[in-house]
Write an enzyme that holds these catalytic residues in place. Sequence first.
Site, short mmCIF file in Angstrom:
data_model
loop_
_atom_site.label_atom_id
_atom_site.label_comp_id
_atom_site.label_asym_id
_atom_site.label_seq_id
_atom_site.Cartn_x
_atom_site.Cartn_y
_atom_site.Cartn_z
N HIS A 345 39.00 46.74 27.16
CA HIS A 345 39.28 45.31 27.09
C HIS A 345 40.64 45.09 26.41
CE1 HIS A 345 38.18 41.04 27.08
NE2 HIS A 345 38.84 40.99 25.94
N ALA A 346 41.55 44.39 27.08
CA ALA A 346 42.91 44.22 26.57
C ALA A 346 42.92 43.48 25.24
CB ALA A 346 43.76 43.47 27.60
N HIS A 375 50.42 37.76 28.67
CA HIS A 375 49.48 37.11 27.75
C HIS A 375 49.38 37.89 26.45
CE1 HIS A 375 45.80 35.07 26.38
NE2 HIS A 375 45.44 36.28 25.97
N GLU A 376 49.17 39.20 26.54
CA GLU A 376 49.03 40.01 25.32
C GLU A 376 50.33 40.05 24.53
OE1 GLU A 376 46.20 40.90 24.20
OE2 GLU A 376 45.10 40.35 26.03
N HIS A 379 50.58 37.20 22.13
CA HIS A 379 49.98 37.48 20.82
C HIS A 379 50.96 38.26 19.94
CE1 HIS A 379 45.98 36.01 21.77
NE2 HIS A 379 45.88 36.81 22.82
N GLU A 403 45.54 32.15 21.76
CA GLU A 403 45.29 32.47 23.16
C GLU A 403 46.22 31.69 24.09
OE1 GLU A 403 43.45 34.94 24.01
OE2 GLU A 403 42.76 35.26 21.96
N HIS A 505 32.84 39.75 24.64
CA HIS A 505 33.07 38.90 23.47
C HIS A 505 31.77 38.60 22.73
CE1 HIS A 505 36.46 38.40 26.17
NE2 HIS A 505 37.18 38.06 25.12
N TYR A 515 39.08 30.16 23.68
CA TYR A 515 39.60 30.34 25.04
C TYR A 515 39.54 29.04 25.83
CZ TYR A 515 39.20 35.28 23.83
OH TYR A 515 39.33 36.50 23.20
#
Length: 630
Positions: A345-346, A375-376, A379, A403, A505, A515
């Site tokens: 999971h990323a 997306h990552e 962060h 997020e 999750h 999210y």
Amino acid sequence: MRSLLVYCLVAFALVPWLPYGTAYETCSASAQQAHCFFEQENSKLRERYHAEYSAAFTYNTNVTEENRQAMIAVYAEGARQNKLLAQTIRAANYAKSEDGNIRRQARMLQELGADVLEPNDYLELKNAISAMQSNYATTTVCSYTNRTNCSLTLEPHIQERLSNSRDPAELAWYWREWYDKAGTPMRDNFAKYVRLTRKAANLNGYRSYADYWVHFYEDATFESQLDATYKALLPFYRQIHGYVRYRLRQHYGPEVVPAEGNIPMHLLGNMWGQSWNEVIDLFTPYPERPFVDVTSEMERQAYSVQKLFELGDQFFQSLGMRALPPTFWNRSVLTRPADREVVCHASAWDFYQDSDVRIKMCTEVNTHYLYVVHHELGHIQYYLQYEQQPAVYRGAPNPGFHEAVGDVIALSVMSAKHLQSINLTSNGTLDEESRINELFKRALSKIVFLPFGYTMDKYRYAVFRGELDESQWNCGFWQMRSEFGGVEPPMARSDKDFDPPAKYHIDADVEYLRYFAAHIFQFQFHKALCRLAGQYAPGDSTRTLDNCDIFGSRRAGDAFKKFLSAGNSRHWKEVLEEFTGETEMDPAALLEYFDPLYQWLKRENKRLGVPLGWEDTNKIPSNCCGAFST
């Protein structure tokens, strides 16, 4: 700052012989001494966080029992230190300081979460959570075509079949295999998790773990805002749901897809039915208008995983933001290792030391991962921008912000304009039919996700608050999935099954409202950035939200950096207002972005006579529980 640091060092050097906490009792008399205390403790907190995330990263990138136990031991020691710190803060009454900064830090550091538990309870909780995570990471299923081959993993094997198979029986096989193995065996661990988080919440002064989660939004009305936002988006979702169900029924026939009921979720291309774009070929609005085939173009150009991350790094640098540090490239795990089990999971990681930031994910070269990479990296950029904040403030002021930051960049990256600029498509402007196709594809992830995201925590809130009896935990989950999203499992599920832990999750104790909130906030952020970049003007067909690319805009980048660098040092409404001019979570920007599609769907569904809405699912016992309120 230097003079304060010297003062702190001298002040604390005078009392080295005092036990933990005693040296700080004199600090309450002076604001300067209070600042000394929190500066010292934030330094220690960084060290604890570094140790904890290092142990967790080791476990997540090499899932063994030895690493799991080592991680839990490090967290247990951190919990002990955090509890002592909270006691000291309360004894010194820092939460009532005249200094707002001191009050905020004191309040945040007194919130212990699970750390408040006694050592035995803490270890039991951490073991329950990590056992669920380990089961999720190591679950394999048997092949539909070769039942003796039981080595198939969720990614890439099962996901490939969910995306490409059009055999309902095969899809149902993989759905059941995954839920039976990733979910049901974890019932006892989930029950321990519920019992111990409730105990922790009560010790922290909250009625339930749900109330503990909600308090991070620093808004007593945020839960009701969540309900109101869901209701505001429901008419649009119903149009999408009705159209997709109609087209699926055309393809699979009435024996598989009902005319007015729930959509069987195994047909939707995703294990949890949270996005439907993997099977868009079954219901593309204008099938004669081909989509931009980014995956094929990346393959033609021999893209590598490294190239995807380099593109993301270049995007942030074009805004005047920080480049990825060398250690990112040396220490991240960007592809699945062949020699060990990993949690695929990323996730993005901040190690609280020397700009040490990393990503862990099993990246592949395709359109989906082009999005996920950006997306990552959002962060990661957030981590780098608030790095100079005290450890207690190194986070987002609203859980949804973190997020949303990655997603707002991805909205630009996936625009036709940007894809043309990086030579992944030849056309940076879409005709109206192609535009509807692209908006529909995005809606199948952005809009379709919202009832799912809403349900994940509405369900857990009900469990945490004791509103669902344990005998109703499974049927109540599917009742909500049906009521709020109109989807259902492919076969009947009973109390002998336990399906919620089939979602990562839930295993990992990750609050999920963030999210949902992020899917709203990202469009508010996007609209503000596009306006600053000169890429958006209301009523201008050449400058629309859905084809905005902020790449290279230093003006947008400067505003973004200011927003990110605040970290959690101020209330989220203050920093949101500075950034966007708004003070609330508001779906107006999202609805504006998708409005051309919404209007098209209303016309098309009326033309086709598509029924809208759905009844309760019949895949669970009829006496499970009543309707849930919103």
